[in-house]
Scaffold this motif. Structure first.
Motif, PDB file in Angstrom:
ATOM      1  N   PRO A  29       0.937  -1.107  -0.162  1.00 47.88           N
ATOM      2  CA  PRO A  29      -0.244   0.486  -0.284  1.00 47.88           C
ATOM      3  C   PRO A  29       1.081   1.412   0.141  1.00 47.88           C
ATOM      4  CG  PRO A  29       0.079  -0.744   2.205  1.00 47.88           C
ATOM      5  CD  PRO A  29       0.830  -1.974   1.505  1.00 47.88           C
ATOM      6  N   THR A  30       0.344   2.307  -0.578  1.00 47.37           N
ATOM      7  CA  THR A  30       0.924   3.478  -0.563  1.00 47.37           C
ATOM      8  C   THR A  30       0.612   4.816   0.099  1.00 47.37           C
ATOM      9  OG1 THR A  30       0.558   4.215  -3.069  1.00 47.37           O
ATOM     10  CG2 THR A  30       1.822   2.871  -3.232  1.00 47.37           C
ATOM     11  N   VAL A  31      -0.900   4.618  -0.696  1.00 45.10           N
ATOM     12  CA  VAL A  31      -1.875   6.445  -0.504  1.00 45.10           C
ATOM     13  C   VAL A  31      -3.358   5.533  -0.012  1.00 45.10           C
ATOM     14  CG1 VAL A  31      -2.964   8.397  -0.963  1.00 45.10           C
ATOM     15  CG2 VAL A  31      -0.537   7.362  -1.431  1.00 45.10           C
ATOM     16  N   ARG A  32      -3.334   5.943   0.653  1.00 48.19           N
ATOM     17  CA  ARG A  32      -5.242   5.664   1.828  1.00 48.19           C
ATOM     18  C   ARG A  32      -6.162   6.654   1.343  1.00 48.19           C
ATOM     19  NH1 ARG A  32      -6.858   4.603   8.326  1.00 48.19           N
ATOM     20  NH2 ARG A  32      -8.829   4.754   7.407  1.00 48.19           N
ATOM     21  N   LYS A  33      -7.385   6.649   0.772  1.00 52.45           N
ATOM     22  CA  LYS A  33      -8.191   7.867   0.017  1.00 52.45           C
ATOM     23  C   LYS A  33      -9.210   7.121   0.399  1.00 52.45           C
ATOM     24  CE  LYS A  33      -7.777   5.693  -3.800  1.00 52.45           C
ATOM     25  NZ  LYS A  33      -7.256   5.862  -5.296  1.00 52.45           N
ATOM     26  N   PRO A  34     -10.604   8.131   0.235  1.00 54.07           N
ATOM     27  CA  PRO A  34     -11.754   7.894   0.725  1.00 54.07           C
ATOM     28  C   PRO A  34     -12.229   6.890  -0.771  1.00 54.07           C
ATOM     29  CG  PRO A  34     -11.761   9.939   0.855  1.00 54.07           C
ATOM     30  CD  PRO A  34     -10.124   9.728   0.111  1.00 54.07           C
ATOM     31  N   VAL A  35     -12.898   5.926  -0.692  1.00 56.01           N
ATOM     32  CA  VAL A  35     -13.889   5.033  -1.534  1.00 56.01           C
ATOM     33  C   VAL A  35     -14.318   5.957  -2.430  1.00 56.01           C
ATOM     34  CG1 VAL A  35     -13.698   2.926   0.111  1.00 56.01           C
ATOM     35  CG2 VAL A  35     -15.866   4.099  -0.182  1.00 56.01           C
ATOM     36  N   SER A  36     -13.695   5.716  -3.863  1.00 55.63           N
ATOM     37  CA  SER A  36     -14.753   6.314  -4.743  1.00 55.63           C
ATOM     38  C   SER A  36     -14.821   5.226  -6.220  1.00 55.63           C
ATOM     39  CB  SER A  36     -14.007   7.462  -5.041  1.00 55.63           C
ATOM     40  OG  SER A  36     -12.361   6.820  -5.733  1.00 55.63           O
ATOM     41  N   GLY A  37     -15.547   5.268  -6.957  1.00 59.83           N
ATOM     42  CA  GLY A  37     -15.881   4.226  -8.343  1.00 59.83           C
ATOM     43  C   GLY A  37     -16.128   3.303  -7.978  1.00 59.83           C
ATOM     44  N   ASP A  38     -15.280   2.322  -8.635  1.00 58.85           N
ATOM     45  CA  ASP A  38     -15.746   0.674  -8.559  1.00 58.85           C
ATOM     46  C   ASP A  38     -15.434  -0.100  -7.053  1.00 58.85           C
ATOM     47  OD1 ASP A  38     -13.089   0.471  -9.206  1.00 58.85           O
ATOM     48  OD2 ASP A  38     -13.671  -0.308 -10.984  1.00 58.85           O
ATOM     49  N   MET A  39     -14.781   0.781  -6.651  1.00 58.94           N
ATOM     50  CA  MET A  39     -14.331   0.492  -5.066  1.00 58.94           C
ATOM     51  C   MET A  39     -15.221   0.825  -4.170  1.00 58.94           C
ATOM     52  SD  MET A  39     -11.153  -0.919  -5.231  1.00 58.94           S
ATOM     53  CE  MET A  39     -12.092  -1.836  -6.142  1.00 58.94           C
ATOM     54  N   VAL A  40     -16.869   1.124  -4.114  1.00 58.28           N
ATOM     55  CA  VAL A  40     -17.356   1.659  -3.300  1.00 58.28           C
ATOM     56  C   VAL A  40     -18.404   0.652  -3.120  1.00 58.28           C
ATOM     57  CG1 VAL A  40     -19.214   3.717  -3.243  1.00 58.28           C
ATOM     58  CG2 VAL A  40     -17.669   3.980  -3.919  1.00 58.28           C
ATOM     59  N   PHE A  41     -18.147  -0.439  -2.348  1.00 58.12           N
ATOM     60  CA  PHE A  41     -18.868  -1.289  -2.173  1.00 58.12           C
ATOM     61  C   PHE A  41     -20.217  -1.128  -0.513  1.00 58.12           C
ATOM     62  CE2 PHE A  41     -15.929  -2.868  -4.185  1.00 58.12           C
ATOM     63  CZ  PHE A  41     -16.144  -3.903  -4.714  1.00 58.12           C
ATOM     64  N   SER A  42     -21.089   0.262  -0.405  1.00 57.24           N
ATOM     65  CA  SER A  42     -22.013   0.369   0.236  1.00 57.24           C
ATOM     66  C   SER A  42     -23.211  -0.121   0.429  1.00 57.24           C
ATOM     67  CB  SER A  42     -21.956   2.276   1.049  1.00 57.24           C
ATOM     68  OG  SER A  42     -22.347   2.497  -0.039  1.00 57.24           O
ATOM     69  N   THR A  43     -23.290   0.207  -1.389  1.00 54.49           N
ATOM     70  CA  THR A  43     -24.220  -0.772  -1.728  1.00 54.49           C
ATOM     71  C   THR A  43     -24.312  -1.754  -2.284  1.00 54.49           C
ATOM     72  OG1 THR A  43     -24.393   0.572  -3.463  1.00 54.49           O
ATOM     73  CG2 THR A  43     -26.238   1.553  -1.663  1.00 54.49           C
ATOM     74  N   ALA A  44     -24.741  -2.986  -2.625  1.00 55.93           N
ATOM     75  CA  ALA A  44     -24.184  -3.972  -3.493  1.00 55.93           C
ATOM     76  C   ALA A  44     -23.762  -3.835  -5.401  1.00 55.93           C
ATOM     77  CB  ALA A  44     -25.625  -5.102  -3.849  1.00 55.93           C
ATOM     78  N   ALA A  45     -22.966  -4.285  -4.958  1.00 53.74           N
ATOM     79  CA  ALA A  45     -21.783  -3.584  -6.385  1.00 53.74           C
ATOM     80  C   ALA A  45     -21.619  -4.190  -7.071  1.00 53.74           C
ATOM     81  CB  ALA A  45     -21.105  -2.338  -6.555  1.00 53.74           C
ATOM     82  N   PRO A  46     -21.018  -4.421  -8.501  1.00 57.43           N
ATOM     83  CA  PRO A  46     -20.336  -5.783  -9.312  1.00 57.43           C
ATOM     84  C   PRO A  46     -19.172  -5.654  -8.390  1.00 57.43           C
ATOM     85  CG  PRO A  46     -20.714  -4.367 -10.288  1.00 57.43           C
ATOM     86  CD  PRO A  46     -21.572  -3.619  -9.174  1.00 57.43           C
TER      87      PRO A  46
END
Length: 297
Positions: free
Chosen positions: A184-201
């Motif tokens: 790991p290098t940089v910590r950042k808020p989840v965004s784009g296709d890395m958001v799984f707060s609701t069901a996602a592929p």
């Protein structure tokens, strides 16, 4: 030693003492046995990299440079895989676990006190695998049996089937970018296709990402089979890692599985100023956590 089978009216679980593996996990549905975790190959070989799941002790993932400092002492780690320059995932997944209890609904395995090769870690571990109806419960613990305090962690490395209709829900606050060494290098808020707060592929690309700020709850749905899997992890597991491979890295990979790994600590946590979730264990102190999975329709 041959596999040990636990079975209910709704589950089949095969356990391999070599590696302390969950080798096969199947749901009984409509007269069929449907894989809940990745289906392993047939045959006698019990390669943990082909298993349904394996334990991560005395910590998971990698440590940058194979070295770390703790309480004024420097420590080094030796690579334990021919294909990776780093010491990877501890040694529990490569060792034989003793069967210390066996019941119709439970198997308890023990990894006796030993020094993990190429590390300063001296520890013993225990895991129990229990089934009840539609539920599979895995518990993992370790105790520092060395002469000095060290940072310890726990995790699980399950592989799940990945189909065109697979959806994941697992809310997190942040995730980490990674470099060419898979660190790991940089910590950042989840965004784009890395958001799984609701069901996602799951993305159909290389993903090897550690997520922070997890509440221990996750759901996986497979539209093709109608299976629904709920994951409930103890608060110790406040992070998870998602791994999706890539055919360029793994020839023959067809986006047919992904990993969702409950973790007590971040990747390369040994270099986090706050410990990254690793727990300081003095000699004789222990760490334990539990993950439950329950399937439905």
């Amino acid at each position: 030693m041959s596999d040990i089978r636990l079975e209910t009216e709704a589950l089949v679980v095969d356990i391999a003492p070599q590696g302390g593996l969950l080798w096969r996990v199947l749901a009984k549905m409509d007269g069929r046995e449907v894989p809940l975790l990745r289906q392993p190959p047939e045959g006698e070989e019990r390669d943990p990299l082909h298993a349904a799941s394996f334990p991560l002790v005395p910590f998971g993932n990698r440590v940058r440079g194979n070295r770390f400092s703790f309480e004024g002492r420097d420590h080094e780690l030796e690579p334990n895989m021919s294909w990776d320059r780093h010491y990877l995932h501890g040694d529990g997944w490569t060792r034989h676990w003793e069967v210390v209890e066996r019941r119709a609904d439970l198997v308890r395995l023990r990894l006796g006190a030993h020094r993990a090769p190429g590390t300063p870690y001296v520890y013993e571990a225990e895991q129990s695998i229990r089934v009840e109806g539609h539920m599979l419960e895995t518990s993992l613990s370790l105790t520092n049996r060395g002469a000095e305090a060290l940072p310890y962690g726990l995790g699980w490395h399950p592989y799940f089937p990945l189909t065109p209709g697979t959806l994941l829900r697992a809310a997190a606050t942040d995730c980490w970018d990674e470099d060419s060494q898979w660190l790991p290098t940089v910590r950042k808020p989840v965004s784009g296709d890395m958001v799984f707060s609701t069901a996602a592929p799951l993305p159909r690309r290389w993903v090897n990402t550690l997520f922070e700020g997890w509440n221990g709850g996750a759901v996986i749905d497979w539209a093709e089979s109608g299976l629904h899997l709920e994951i409930d992890a103890d608060p110790l597991f406040g992070r998870y890692l998602i791994f999706v491979s890539d055919p360029a890295f793994d020839p023959g990979y067809t986006y047919d599985f992904f990993c969702f790994e409950p973790m007590s600590h971040s990747a390369d946590a040994h270099h986090h100023a706050d410990g990254g979730g690793l727990k300081r264990l003095a000699p004789g102190e222990s760490l334990a956590g539990r993950v439950r999975m329950r399937w439905g329709r």
